[in-house]
Design an enzyme around this catalytic site. Sequence first.
Site, PDB file in Angstrom:
ATOM      1  N   LYS A  14      30.511  51.053 138.286  1.00  0.00           N
ATOM      2  CA  LYS A  14      31.203  52.323 138.040  1.00  0.00           C
ATOM      3  C   LYS A  14      32.512  52.024 137.311  1.00  0.00           C
ATOM      4  CE  LYS A  14      33.234  56.407 140.256  1.00  0.00           C
ATOM      5  NZ  LYS A  14      34.626  56.202 139.796  1.00  0.00           N
ATOM      6  N   ASP A  42      37.905  37.647 135.589  1.00  0.00           N
ATOM      7  CA  ASP A  42      38.338  37.461 134.205  1.00  0.00           C
ATOM      8  C   ASP A  42      39.482  36.473 134.076  1.00  0.00           C
ATOM      9  OD1 ASP A  42      36.401  39.242 133.503  1.00  0.00           O
ATOM     10  OD2 ASP A  42      37.746  40.768 132.697  1.00  0.00           O
ATOM     11  N   SER A  87      33.590  50.775 141.856  1.00  0.00           N
ATOM     12  CA  SER A  87      34.811  51.461 141.439  1.00  0.00           C
ATOM     13  C   SER A  87      36.051  50.595 141.649  1.00  0.00           C
ATOM     14  CB  SER A  87      34.919  52.795 142.185  1.00  0.00           C
ATOM     15  OG  SER A  87      35.928  53.608 141.655  1.00  0.00           O
TER      16      SER A  87
END
Length: 543
Positions: free
Chosen positions: A327, A313, A302
């Site tokens: 999640k 990224d 999460s």
Amino acid sequence: MRSEKRGAILVAIVLVGSAVLGGLFGPSLRATAAGASDLQDSVKSFTQVLTVVQQNYAIAIDTDKAIYDGAIPGMLRGLDPHSIFFDPRQFAQMREDQEAHYYGVGMYIVARAKDNKVQVVSPFVGSPAFKAGIKPGDILLNVEGKDVSGMPSAQISEMLKGPRGTTVHITMHREGVEQPLNFTVMRDEIPKHDVDPPDMIRPGVGYIRIRSFQGETTAEDFASGLKKLADNNLNGLVVDLRENGGGLLNAAISIADNLLDKNQLIVAQRGREQPERKYYAAHGNDGLRVPVVVIVNADTASASEIVSGAIQDHDRGLIFGERTFGKGLVQTVTQLSDGTGLALTVAHYYTPSGRLIQRDYKSVSLFEYEFNHNSSIHETEVKSTDSGRHVYGGGGITPDVQYEAPKLNPFQLSLITPVHNILYSQDLGVGDFVLHYLATEHPTITKGYVVDDKVLKLFRDYLDDQHIKYTEQDLAANIEWIKDHIKREVFTYTYGQDDGYRVETEDDAEVLKAIELLPQARALYDNVRRIEAQRVASGSSLR
């Protein structure tokens, strides 16, 4: 009569839940008379079934339980694994967990598996309990003169809480001490911290462990810890997110903001009834461009995956460890009537590259989803980081450098099982051997303490006394693991949790490997900054 009134209130809660599901996320229910009629028919059917059950079931039913544990959870399970109903007790506990503090004595207690006696796991460093001299392993006998033997630990916890400045009288049993120990402890504000104290684990290398994103001060504690490290000639940073199941979205955004460059995208959120919302680094890292390695495992989930995904990224650092939980759903919590609450999934979140990391939960059982993390991974999305590296959606965050933590072997498991409790199963408590060792040997514990052959001989004797089966091969193969556990527990007992954590970190194989990866993380970050500079010079830019 009271039962019928209570049942009516609970039915109303179900109707509120149905209205939330239909009103916010079902335009047809809101827009058409036919939809409203369908909802009314469904409600009528539910009420009829509940009435028949109440009147005719073979034994009297608990209406609260039937609805709290049956009807409402059943409805939500049809949606996804993370939409959850909270009964009044659960909702109150959740709200308390999110608060930055409470008032009490400041210690973690638990009922022992072997005899159900309530034991102090550890007092929080600096708390009233810590200052009063309460130690890990102390057994609670009575509170304010009331015998607490066999009483649930949650009930005892409530007895220990109270207004700031009031006192509570506690009687304890401690191993090696014949007479009960009496403590008069003045209650105080007990801050809750999800971030362990920062540590310079090597010259120039900082380490911060974030255990949860639940607390209101998590982001503030991280920023404060990062500044302390930066003030000590920080050249590399290890962020530990293992076992971090997530928490508040705002905390994840703030922590990522401390590490990324200003204006970099952190996460995007998209819901059925909401326009896309994007969150960017508002402040940035203020020039703190040290290499970063983030340690993750299968229980990293999460909000902690939001931080990991943003760092990966943007090539801000290396993600190291096991594939994370996966999640990618966002819940909002709404307080309902009767002190209950509803955590409802309202959106998906996407990492800066645009990937959804949510695992499939529709084609597997809830058990498989929760505990068999590889059962529903479908890497269907392929995206690119800022430097062009491939990353994947559909199944958590795949680490840049994968490392599977060693599983405990049968002998190790036999030592930490709560029934035996020879060594404590978690990193915050003290097992029975160390309690016995310190009580009978009274060793002098300094910061230079080592587990020597004499201590190992005492350990072997203790295993024999407790009828723990082992072989010489068991001891030889696990000797370093045993020594690490004993040293951590000795430091936890003598100096407190913070020093115990430091001992554990010093010998943690994953932390040591993460330190080795810092030069690789630096090369990755330097490379993406070069690429970004080239793109800016050519008139293009990154996301």
